[in-house]
Design an enzyme around this catalytic site. Sequence first.
Site, mmCIF file in Angstrom:
data_model
loop_
_atom_site.group_PDB
_atom_site.id
_atom_site.type_symbol
_atom_site.label_atom_id
_atom_site.label_comp_id
_atom_site.label_asym_id
_atom_site.label_seq_id
_atom_site.Cartn_x
_atom_site.Cartn_y
_atom_site.Cartn_z
ATOM 1 N N TYR A 196 10.919 3.200 0.878
ATOM 2 C CA TYR A 196 10.365 1.839 0.803
ATOM 3 C C TYR A 196 9.233 1.795 -0.225
ATOM 4 O O TYR A 196 9.167 0.889 -1.067
ATOM 5 C CB TYR A 196 9.870 1.434 2.195
ATOM 6 C CG TYR A 196 9.019 0.184 2.225
ATOM 7 C CD1 TYR A 196 9.599 -1.083 2.202
ATOM 8 C CD2 TYR A 196 7.627 0.266 2.282
ATOM 9 C CE1 TYR A 196 8.812 -2.225 2.237
ATOM 10 C CE2 TYR A 196 6.835 -0.870 2.311
ATOM 11 C CZ TYR A 196 7.430 -2.113 2.286
ATOM 12 O OH TYR A 196 6.651 -3.250 2.309
ATOM 13 N N ASN A 203 0.838 -1.208 0.000
ATOM 14 C CA ASN A 203 0.000 0.000 0.000
ATOM 15 C C ASN A 203 0.874 1.260 0.000
ATOM 16 O O ASN A 203 0.433 2.315 -0.446
ATOM 17 C CB ASN A 203 -0.959 -0.021 1.191
ATOM 18 C CG ASN A 203 -0.275 0.150 2.530
ATOM 19 O OD1 ASN A 203 -0.072 1.270 2.996
ATOM 20 N ND2 ASN A 203 0.116 -0.949 3.166
HETATM 21 C C1 15L Z 1 4.019 -2.645 4.740
HETATM 22 O O1 15L Z 1 4.299 -2.597 3.544
HETATM 23 C C2 15L Z 1 4.959 -3.172 5.743
HETATM 24 O O2 15L Z 1 5.830 -4.135 5.217
HETATM 25 C C3 15L Z 1 4.259 -3.730 6.957
HETATM 26 O O3 15L Z 1 5.214 -3.903 7.982
HETATM 27 C C4 15L Z 1 3.115 -2.837 7.445
HETATM 28 O O4 15L Z 1 3.622 -1.707 8.033
HETATM 29 C C5 15L Z 1 2.176 -2.498 6.306
HETATM 30 O O5 15L Z 1 2.861 -2.050 5.153
HETATM 31 C C6 15L Z 1 1.119 -1.476 6.688
HETATM 32 O O6 15L Z 1 0.962 -0.460 6.004
HETATM 33 O O7 15L Z 1 0.411 -1.728 7.658
#
Ligand code: 15L
Length: 274
Positions: free
Chosen positions: A138, A113
């Site tokens: 990220y 997301n």
């Molecule tokens: C992600 O992409 C992360 O890898 C995970 O640790 C969560 O933080 C998740 O998103 C989220 O948005 O809840």
Amino acid sequence: MTARILITGAAGIVGTLMRTRLAAPDRTLRLLDIAPLPPAAEGEQVELVTASVTDAAAMAAACEGVDAVIHLGGHSLERPWADILDVNINGTHVVLEAARQAGVKRVVLASSNHAVGYYERSSGEAGDYLFPQPDTYYGVSKVALEALGSLYASRYGMDVIAIRIGSCFEKPRDSRMLSTWLSPDDGARLFEACLSAPSPGFRVVWGVSDNKRRWFSLAEAEALGYKSEDDSEVYAAEVLEASGEPPADSPARVYLGGVWCSSEFDTAVKEAGR
Ligand code: 15L
């Protein structure tokens, strides 16, 4: 049924949740991680590989004899640019290139997301193929992962599905996750759909459960055969009692990516010190 599947990042949160759920009698899971993996349980059909997704030779070997790759490897949280570039962006290229050279026809990529984290929730339900609006380095790496997947599908005819995962944990951990939660069982249903849909080509789908508070389209995931059976609402009272709701005008509530859009996640300023 896909006979041998390589799962990268198999020791991570999603990998661990999927290990038992994707097991099947006529299937071998080749589990790869740089971190230690729990040994095979009695009767478990797994092959364990210790390697980094950035190691081209190791990835070439890991892709030999594989029918599909599920690429979960890489940093799962925000990190300095150099780490994200090396492990998430370059690592995804190494995995796709190893898959191509080994003749692997299908790759399922863990996007997030956070590839569209700056999407404002007030704009309405987040559609499939929402244009990138990453909230962090990220998030940028997940946009790059999707772009690499698209390239390998268009140029080499591979089937590549990028799943924009919401929050895949045993249970939702805060009020936002009541909307973004992907239950582990639904996660497995979605991966199975991605592995078995006939000739999907390149797709970008949301990875969330059919939560009552969901903000996301499920149309494209359902077109692949996914049917969610879970809803975070069963945890709503418990979650809201424990963590409450942030103020309506805070990044946590305004943006799809939540708190990742706040200054707490401003890596450029953190790295530069200004
Ligand atoms: C992600 O992409 C992360 O890898 C995970 O640790 C969560 O933080 C998740 O998103 C989220 O948005 O809840």
